[in-house]
Design an enzyme around this catalytic site. Structure first.
Site, PDB file in Angstrom:
ATOM      1  N   LYS A 198      44.645  64.212   0.996  1.00 30.08           N
ATOM      2  CA  LYS A 198      44.281  65.025   2.157  1.00 30.08           C
ATOM      3  C   LYS A 198      45.167  66.264   2.266  1.00 30.08           C
ATOM      4  O   LYS A 198      44.713  67.319   2.696  1.00 30.08           O
ATOM      5  CB  LYS A 198      44.305  64.193   3.449  1.00 30.08           C
ATOM      6  CG  LYS A 198      43.174  63.165   3.489  1.00 30.08           C
ATOM      7  CD  LYS A 198      42.915  62.619   4.876  1.00 30.08           C
ATOM      8  CE  LYS A 198      41.695  61.703   4.845  1.00 30.08           C
ATOM      9  NZ  LYS A 198      41.373  61.121   6.139  1.00 30.08           N
TER      10      LYS A 198
ATOM     11  N   LYS B 233      35.363  58.657  -3.783  1.00 29.33           N
ATOM     12  CA  LYS B 233      34.859  57.745  -2.749  1.00 29.33           C
ATOM     13  C   LYS B 233      33.999  58.515  -1.755  1.00 29.33           C
ATOM     14  O   LYS B 233      34.243  59.690  -1.489  1.00 29.33           O
ATOM     15  CB  LYS B 233      36.026  57.030  -2.059  1.00 29.33           C
ATOM     16  CG  LYS B 233      36.431  57.581  -0.706  1.00 29.33           C
ATOM     17  CD  LYS B 233      37.403  56.679   0.004  1.00 29.33           C
ATOM     18  CE  LYS B 233      37.834  57.318   1.329  1.00 29.33           C
ATOM     19  NZ  LYS B 233      36.815  57.286   2.388  1.00 29.33           N
TER      20      LYS B 233
ATOM     21  N   LYS C 195      33.843  60.731   5.023  1.00 27.08           N
ATOM     22  CA  LYS C 195      33.377  61.583   6.124  1.00 27.08           C
ATOM     23  C   LYS C 195      33.865  62.997   5.911  1.00 27.08           C
ATOM     24  O   LYS C 195      33.201  63.963   6.269  1.00 27.08           O
ATOM     25  CB  LYS C 195      33.924  61.049   7.454  1.00 27.08           C
ATOM     26  CG  LYS C 195      33.303  59.747   7.869  1.00 27.08           C
ATOM     27  CD  LYS C 195      33.724  59.405   9.286  1.00 27.08           C
ATOM     28  CE  LYS C 195      34.316  58.019   9.353  1.00 27.08           C
ATOM     29  NZ  LYS C 195      35.690  58.013   9.835  1.00 27.08           N
TER      30      LYS C 195
HETATM   31  P1  ATP Z   1      37.915  60.359   6.541  1.00 25.25           P
HETATM   32  O1  ATP Z   1      37.351  61.103   5.361  1.00 25.25           O
HETATM   33  O2  ATP Z   1      37.918  61.125   7.826  1.00 25.25           O
HETATM   34  O3  ATP Z   1      39.231  59.694   6.223  1.00 25.25           O
HETATM   35  P2  ATP Z   1      36.553  57.946   5.899  1.00 25.25           P
HETATM   36  O4  ATP Z   1      35.189  58.086   5.391  1.00 25.25           O
HETATM   37  O5  ATP Z   1      37.631  57.690   4.879  1.00 25.25           O
HETATM   38  O6  ATP Z   1      36.871  59.197   6.796  1.00 25.25           O
HETATM   39  P3  ATP Z   1      37.825  56.160   7.767  1.00 25.25           P
HETATM   40  O7  ATP Z   1      37.529  56.237   9.215  1.00 25.25           O
HETATM   41  O8  ATP Z   1      39.083  56.782   7.262  1.00 25.25           O
HETATM   42  O9  ATP Z   1      36.564  56.779   6.973  1.00 25.25           O
HETATM   43  O10 ATP Z   1      37.789  54.661   7.295  1.00 25.25           O
HETATM   44  C1  ATP Z   1      37.155  53.622   8.065  1.00 25.25           C
HETATM   45  C2  ATP Z   1      36.987  52.390   7.208  1.00 25.25           C
HETATM   46  O11 ATP Z   1      35.992  52.624   6.208  1.00 25.25           O
HETATM   47  C3  ATP Z   1      38.254  51.978   6.444  1.00 25.25           C
HETATM   48  O12 ATP Z   1      38.324  50.563   6.454  1.00 25.25           O
HETATM   49  C4  ATP Z   1      38.018  52.473   5.063  1.00 25.25           C
HETATM   50  O13 ATP Z   1      38.719  51.734   4.085  1.00 25.25           O
HETATM   51  C5  ATP Z   1      36.516  52.277   4.930  1.00 25.25           C
HETATM   52  N1  ATP Z   1      35.941  53.196   3.950  1.00 25.25           N
HETATM   53  C6  ATP Z   1      35.973  54.551   3.999  1.00 25.25           C
HETATM   54  N2  ATP Z   1      35.330  55.064   2.939  1.00 25.25           N
HETATM   55  C7  ATP Z   1      34.874  54.011   2.212  1.00 25.25           C
HETATM   56  C8  ATP Z   1      34.123  53.889   1.006  1.00 25.25           C
HETATM   57  N3  ATP Z   1      33.715  54.980   0.351  1.00 25.25           N
HETATM   58  N4  ATP Z   1      33.810  52.669   0.550  1.00 25.25           N
HETATM   59  C9  ATP Z   1      34.216  51.542   1.221  1.00 25.25           C
HETATM   60  N5  ATP Z   1      34.935  51.583   2.356  1.00 25.25           N
HETATM   61  C10 ATP Z   1      35.262  52.793   2.850  1.00 25.25           C
HETATM   62 MG    MG Z   2      39.655  57.693   5.484  1.00 31.03          MG
END
Ligand code: ATP
Ligand code: MG
Length: 337
Positions: free
Chosen positions: A120, A201, A204
């Protein structure tokens, strides 16, 4: 459920950041579906991580809106406020209070080694101190509630390892205080990849939404994204995450929605073309997510009811968090007021 049953149940806790209008398939399959299962087997706590969200810049109006939207999606996906304690992170000041104490136990090098920080920090022009101390706040989220298990995706494994180290470090220095939590990471569905870049991965915060399936996507949009998913020049449908990351990701998602283990899915598509898999997957995903989307939209029509539910959740969470922070303050030697 009786009080004694509740006390003997293992405690599950996790959070999701309020960083988008819709959660995506990684959040849904890697985290939220586990939350829904665990609310029947665990003493369950799930929160909307709005404090983590501001480690990168957020628009205030949007953040407030996304906090409620995330809560609606928790319920839309099947979380039940009668079974789970659902709350907003910033409603419980003890998260920030414990985070400070844990930051003071964390080495600078230890925090700088976290891959999420490196990722990040690399993507953002302005790197906040909060981005660096994110894992100490996450450790506070978990340790405040004495959680036994933390259902998360694979990307959070390193942060959980740090949480365990911090719990042990605190216990060693100040006396037994915290439960050392176990990671609840499902093997095959723990990492869902971006459909346009199947080596990254699904996130968001990804620069483009094209490779991200949002659970609130309109069926047409969703089908289009699956149809344009990046695969490879081969034609055989096989599960090989190294050699065929795109196809393997589609098989993983299909398996998660159908409940059929991956070898069964591979057998189902034996001799078929990539296009078949994409269309079948799009149909399955649309049908599986339809009730989630519809329930979420209904809930969003009544924000006052959502706020009421979050208020009740905050009261339940505060009771536990305040007990822990009092004990922590006592142990570190803060003079009582
Ligand atoms: P950001 O990009 O803002 O960090 P994010 O997509 O990583 O958002 P988070 O809110 O950080 O989402 O994570 C919420 C949950 O979703 C966590 O348990 C994280 O491990 C899980 N998670 C996020 N992305 C994935 C993915 N691609 N596959 C499986 N689990 C995921
Ligand atoms: Mg995340």
């Amino acid at each position: 459920m009786t009080i004694s049953e509740l006390q003997t149940q293992s405690r599950s806790l996790s959070g999701i950041q309020a960083t988008s209008d819709s959660l995506h398939l990684g959040n849904y399959i890697g985290a939220l579906q586990q939350f829904v299962e665990q609310q029947d087997t665990h003493d369950a706590f799930f929160f909307i991580a709005n404090m983590h969200a501001i480690t990168v810049e957020q628009d205030p109006t949007e953040l407030r809106d996304r906090t409620l939207r995330t809560a609606a999606q928790f319920l839309g996906a099947g979380l039940d406020p009668e079974k789970s304690t659902i709350f907003v992170q910033s409603h419980i000041p003890a998260h920030a209070q414990l985070s400070w104490v844990l930051e003071c136990l964390t080495g600078l090098g230890e925090a700088q080694r976290m891959t999420q920080f490196k990722d990040k920090a690399g993507k953002n022009e302005h790197v906040s101190l909060g981005l660096l101390t994110y894992p100490a706040l996450m450790a506070a989220d978990i340790l405040l509630y004495q959680a036994d298990v933390v259902p998360v995706g694979e990307d959070q494994r390193q942060h959980l390892e740090l949480t365990r180290n911090l719990a042990e470090r605190f216990n060693h220095r100040y006396g037994q205080t915290f439960t050392v939590p176990e990671p609840g990471i499902l093997k095959e569905t723990a990492k869902i990849y971006d459909l346009q870049d199947p080596t990254a991965k699904m996130s968001k915060s990804a620069p483009s939404p094209a490779g991200r399936i949002d659970i609130l996507d309109e069926p047409k949009v969703l089908a289009k994204k699956f149809k344009s998913a990046v695969t490879d020049n081969d034609t055989v449908i096989a599960y090989d995450p190294e050699g065929k990351p795109g196809v393997s990701n589609l098989l993983t998602i299909y398996s998660a929605f159908s409940g059929t283990p991956i070898p069964g899915v591979v057998a189902e598509f034996d001799g078929k073309m990539y296009g078949h898999l994409k269309v079948a997957l799009a149909d399955l995903a649309v049908e599986s997510l339809r009730p989630v989307r519809e329930r979420t939209q209904e809930l969003l029509n009544d924000p006052a009811e959502l706020a009421r539910m979050l208020h009740i959740g905050a009261d339940k969470a505060a009771a536990i968090a305040e007990t822990t922070i009092r004990e922590v303050y006592e142990r570190v030697g803060f003079l009582s007021r």
